[in-house]
Design a protein around this motif. Sequence first.
Motif, PDB file in Angstrom:
ATOM      1  N   ARG A 130     -11.537   3.970  25.842  1.00 15.86           N
ATOM      2  CA  ARG A 130     -11.225   2.686  25.237  1.00 15.86           C
ATOM      3  C   ARG A 130      -9.729   2.453  25.127  1.00 15.86           C
ATOM      4  O   ARG A 130      -9.279   1.329  24.998  1.00 15.86           O
ATOM      5  CB  ARG A 130     -11.840   2.594  23.832  1.00 15.86           C
ATOM      6  N   GLN A 131      -8.953   3.531  25.132  1.00 14.89           N
ATOM      7  CA  GLN A 131      -7.508   3.385  24.942  1.00 14.89           C
ATOM      8  C   GLN A 131      -6.732   3.382  26.263  1.00 14.89           C
ATOM      9  O   GLN A 131      -5.626   2.893  26.322  1.00 14.89           O
ATOM     10  CB  GLN A 131      -6.951   4.477  24.029  1.00 14.89           C
ATOM     11  N   TYR A 132      -7.283   3.997  27.298  1.00 15.09           N
ATOM     12  CA  TYR A 132      -6.555   4.087  28.562  1.00 15.09           C
ATOM     13  C   TYR A 132      -7.413   3.525  29.693  1.00 15.09           C
ATOM     14  O   TYR A 132      -8.628   3.599  29.656  1.00 15.09           O
ATOM     15  CB  TYR A 132      -6.204   5.542  28.884  1.00 15.09           C
ATOM     16  N   GLN A 133      -6.726   3.001  30.723  1.00 17.04           N
ATOM     17  CA  GLN A 133      -7.442   2.489  31.891  1.00 17.04           C
ATOM     18  C   GLN A 133      -7.850   3.641  32.796  1.00 17.04           C
ATOM     19  O   GLN A 133      -7.518   3.670  33.966  1.00 17.04           O
ATOM     20  CB  GLN A 133      -6.541   1.533  32.695  1.00 17.04           C
ATOM     21  N   LEU A 134      -8.563   4.592  32.275  1.00 15.62           N
ATOM     22  CA  LEU A 134      -8.941   5.758  33.064  1.00 15.62           C
ATOM     23  C   LEU A 134     -10.408   6.087  32.816  1.00 15.62           C
ATOM     24  O   LEU A 134     -10.912   5.890  31.717  1.00 15.62           O
ATOM     25  CB  LEU A 134      -8.102   6.975  32.638  1.00 15.62           C
ATOM     26  N   LYS A 135     -11.072   6.563  33.864  1.00 17.26           N
ATOM     27  CA  LYS A 135     -12.455   7.038  33.702  1.00 17.26           C
ATOM     28  C   LYS A 135     -12.417   8.554  33.752  1.00 17.26           C
ATOM     29  O   LYS A 135     -11.667   9.139  34.529  1.00 17.26           O
ATOM     30  CB  LYS A 135     -13.350   6.497  34.818  1.00 17.26           C
ATOM     31  N   ILE A 136     -13.226   9.173  32.920  1.00 20.91           N
ATOM     32  CA  ILE A 136     -13.207  10.633  32.863  1.00 20.91           C
ATOM     33  C   ILE A 136     -14.539  11.209  33.305  1.00 20.91           C
ATOM     34  O   ILE A 136     -15.596  10.711  32.926  1.00 20.91           O
ATOM     35  CB  ILE A 136     -12.892  11.111  31.438  1.00 20.91           C
ATOM     36  N   GLN A 137     -14.444  12.267  34.139  1.00 18.12           N
ATOM     37  CA  GLN A 137     -15.639  12.967  34.567  1.00 18.12           C
ATOM     38  C   GLN A 137     -15.574  14.352  33.954  1.00 18.12           C
ATOM     39  O   GLN A 137     -14.531  14.988  33.989  1.00 18.12           O
ATOM     40  CB  GLN A 137     -15.589  13.077  36.100  1.00 18.12           C
ATOM     41  N   TYR A 138     -16.675  14.845  33.396  1.00 20.46           N
ATOM     42  CA  TYR A 138     -16.637  16.181  32.798  1.00 20.46           C
ATOM     43  C   TYR A 138     -17.999  16.843  32.957  1.00 20.46           C
ATOM     44  O   TYR A 138     -19.013  16.171  33.153  1.00 20.46           O
ATOM     45  CB  TYR A 138     -16.239  16.095  31.321  1.00 20.46           C
ATOM     46  N   PRO A 139     -18.016  18.184  32.878  1.00 22.04           N
ATOM     47  CA  PRO A 139     -19.275  18.911  33.079  1.00 22.04           C
ATOM     48  C   PRO A 139     -20.327  18.484  32.047  1.00 22.04           C
ATOM     49  O   PRO A 139     -20.010  18.325  30.872  1.00 22.04           O
ATOM     50  CB  PRO A 139     -18.884  20.374  32.886  1.00 22.04           C
ATOM     51  N   GLU A 140     -21.552  18.342  32.480  1.00 29.37           N
ATOM     52  CA  GLU A 140     -22.649  17.850  31.656  1.00 29.37           C
ATOM     53  C   GLU A 140     -22.837  18.695  30.385  1.00 29.37           C
ATOM     54  O   GLU A 140     -23.069  18.162  29.301  1.00 29.37           O
ATOM     55  CB  GLU A 140     -23.924  17.850  32.515  1.00 29.37           C
ATOM     56  N   TYR A 141     -22.680  20.026  30.535  1.00 31.90           N
ATOM     57  CA  TYR A 141     -22.982  20.887  29.380  1.00 31.90           C
ATOM     58  C   TYR A 141     -22.048  20.655  28.185  1.00 31.90           C
ATOM     59  O   TYR A 141     -22.341  21.038  27.064  1.00 31.90           O
ATOM     60  CB  TYR A 141     -22.964  22.365  29.799  1.00 31.90           C
ATOM     61  N   LEU A 142     -20.925  19.976  28.450  1.00 36.22           N
ATOM     62  CA  LEU A 142     -19.961  19.751  27.359  1.00 36.22           C
ATOM     63  C   LEU A 142     -20.356  18.583  26.457  1.00 36.22           C
ATOM     64  O   LEU A 142     -19.847  18.426  25.358  1.00 36.22           O
ATOM     65  CB  LEU A 142     -18.582  19.455  27.946  1.00 36.22           C
ATOM     66  N   LYS A 143     -21.276  17.750  26.924  1.00 34.89           N
ATOM     67  CA  LYS A 143     -21.605  16.482  26.272  1.00 34.89           C
ATOM     68  C   LYS A 143     -21.755  16.615  24.758  1.00 34.89           C
ATOM     69  O   LYS A 143     -21.193  15.856  23.992  1.00 34.89           O
ATOM     70  CB  LYS A 143     -22.892  15.923  26.890  1.00 34.89           C
ATOM     71  N   LYS A 144     -22.516  17.610  24.340  1.00 33.27           N
ATOM     72  CA  LYS A 144     -22.826  17.730  22.914  1.00 33.27           C
ATOM     73  C   LYS A 144     -21.915  18.733  22.198  1.00 33.27           C
ATOM     74  O   LYS A 144     -22.088  19.005  21.017  1.00 33.27           O
ATOM     75  CB  LYS A 144     -24.298  18.150  22.739  1.00 33.27           C
ATOM     76  N   GLU A 145     -20.977  19.333  22.929  1.00 33.19           N
ATOM     77  CA  GLU A 145     -20.044  20.264  22.291  1.00 33.19           C
ATOM     78  C   GLU A 145     -19.240  19.537  21.223  1.00 33.19           C
ATOM     79  O   GLU A 145     -18.972  18.341  21.342  1.00 33.19           O
ATOM     80  CB  GLU A 145     -19.077  20.837  23.342  1.00 33.19           C
ATOM     81  N   LEU A 146     -18.856  20.248  20.165  1.00 36.42           N
ATOM     82  CA  LEU A 146     -18.131  19.581  19.086  1.00 36.42           C
ATOM     83  C   LEU A 146     -16.627  19.737  19.264  1.00 36.42           C
ATOM     84  O   LEU A 146     -16.139  20.808  19.605  1.00 36.42           O
ATOM     85  CB  LEU A 146     -18.568  20.150  17.735  1.00 36.42           C
ATOM     86  N   TYR A 147     -15.914  18.640  19.024  1.00 36.87           N
ATOM     87  CA  TYR A 147     -14.461  18.631  19.199  1.00 36.87           C
ATOM     88  C   TYR A 147     -13.784  18.305  17.876  1.00 36.87           C
ATOM     89  O   TYR A 147     -14.210  17.397  17.163  1.00 36.87           O
ATOM     90  CB  TYR A 147     -14.085  17.575  20.249  1.00 36.87           C
ATOM     91  N   THR A 148     -12.756  19.065  17.543  1.00 35.50           N
ATOM     92  CA  THR A 148     -11.950  18.770  16.369  1.00 35.50           C
ATOM     93  C   THR A 148     -10.504  18.696  16.821  1.00 35.50           C
ATOM     94  O   THR A 148     -10.002  19.646  17.415  1.00 35.50           O
ATOM     95  CB  THR A 148     -12.119  19.852  15.292  1.00 35.50           C
TER      96      THR A 148
END
Lengths: 297, 171
Positions: free
Chosen positions: A245-263
Motif C-alpha cells: 500500500r505504501q510503495y509501487q511494488l509487488k512482492i513475491q514470497y514463499p508460501e510457508y511464510l504467509k502465517k509467520e508472525l512478524y514484529t
Amino acid sequence: MENTYYLAKWMNGELSEKELLTYVSAQEIADYKRIISQTNRYKKPGINKEKMLEEVLKTAEKPALLKKRSFAVFYRVAALLVLSISVYFFNKTTEENFDTNIGEKLALVLPDNSEVQLNAESNLSYHKSDWKNHRNLTLEGEAYFKVEKGAKFSVQTPHGTVAVLGTQFNVLSRKNSFEVTCFEGLVAVTYQKKRYLVAANNSLKLMKNVPTLSPFSSVLTPYWTQDKSRFKSTPFYKVIAAFERQYQLKIQYPEYLKKELYTGEFTHNNSEQALNSIALPFNLTITHKKKLVVLSK
Amino acid sequence: MNSRELIQFCDEKIFSSFFTNQIDALHSFIFYKCGNDALARDISQEAFVKFWENCSKIIPNKAKSYLYTIANNLFLNNYSKQKVRLNFEKRPQETSNNESPEFLLEVEEFDQKLQRALNNLTEAQRVAFLLNRIDGKTYKEIAVFLDISVKAVEKRIHKALKSLRKEIDEL
C-alpha cells in the motif's frame, strides 16, 4: 578510540595534519591530499532549469484538482436540471469523496474544523450539505481523526460504526482487519449490533471475528501518520499488504511464510530500507525484477 | 492547516518556485547515486511530473520527502542495476600551464583512476562524499538531507576516502 573517523574529521578541518600523523603515514596523507584536490576540481553537469520546468508542465497531465473542478462545472449544470425535477422526491445532498492510491496519504479539514488524515488505498466520503445536522462519514481503509467538540460524530465502515463526541482516534477497516484505536476521549464502536466502549490508550481489534480490547503503550498519533508502519506478532501476509500500500511494488514470497508472525517496523520513505526491515528478520534475500520484488531464502 | 493550504502546490507559481528551489539538490542526489547525468535529469524531471500531477494530495510539510520518495522509487524500480559511470567536467587548473607533457599525462592518468575509483564506491559513500566535495554541503547539512546522523556521514566519508586511496593504489 576518540576519532574513529579521523579522515572525515581531518578533511573537515577538525583535526590537524599533525594529529592525523598519529593515525596514518606522511605518504598516505599526501595521497589523500591529492585525491581531495583533484575531486575539488570536478563540477557537476549544469542543468537548464527553465527548459526542464517547461518540459514538466508540458508533459504532466493537468493536476487532478483542476480536472475535478471543470467536471464540477459540468455536473453543476446537469445537477440543476435533475434537481429541478427531483426536488419533490428527495433532498439531494452533495457528496464529498476522497481517494488515496498506493503510497499516497492525504490530510483534510472537515467543515467543522475536525481534521482527518487518510492512509494509502483508502476512501472517505461525507455529505457536505448535511454536515451541520449529521457529522457522518463513510470510510473504507484507514484514517486518523481529530474531532472538534460538538454533536455526535460517526464513521461508518463495512465492519461497523464508530461514534464519538470529541476526541482523537484511528480507524482501520480493510478486507480482513478491523481495528479502532483511541488516543484521547472515548469512542463507541458498534459491531454486529453490539456496542463497545474504547477509552483513551486502548484499542479494539478483531481477533478471529471476536472484538478484543487491549491497552497500548502511549504514542501521540498512529505510526503511519509518522511515515512508518509498526507490527507486533502480525501475520506476514498482512505486513506485505501494508508494504504494497505504501510503495509501487509487488512482492513475491514463499508460501510457508504467509502465517509467520512478524514484529518490527518499516519506513514509508525508503523502499530499500523498508524491504530490509521485512526481509532481514526472516533471513530472506531480496531480488528486484522491475516492479516485482522477490523474497527468497 | 486549512483546505486552501492543502492544495497550494496546484498553483503554478508555487509549484514553479518549489521546482526552482529543489531541482539542483534532487539532480545532484540522483546523479551521485547513479553516476549518469542523462538518467539523473530524466528521473528528476519524471519525479516532478508525478509531483505536479498529484499536487492536490500533497501535505505541505511533507512535500520534499514526497518528492524524494518518488525519485528514489523511480531510481530503484528502473535503473538501480545499471553500472555507475561518472563523468565529470573539470574546472581549469589554477597552476601555470607550462608543465611538462609527462606531468600532464600523469595528471590525466590519475584523474581517470580517481573517477573509476569513485564509481566503485558504495552508493551511500559516493553520495555523501560528493555532496560534500562538489556541492559544498557541510556534514550537518548532508546529515539532515539524508536523514542520518552526523556521525554516520563522517563514517561514510571516512570510508570513501580510505577505499578511494586503496582503489587508486591497485589500479
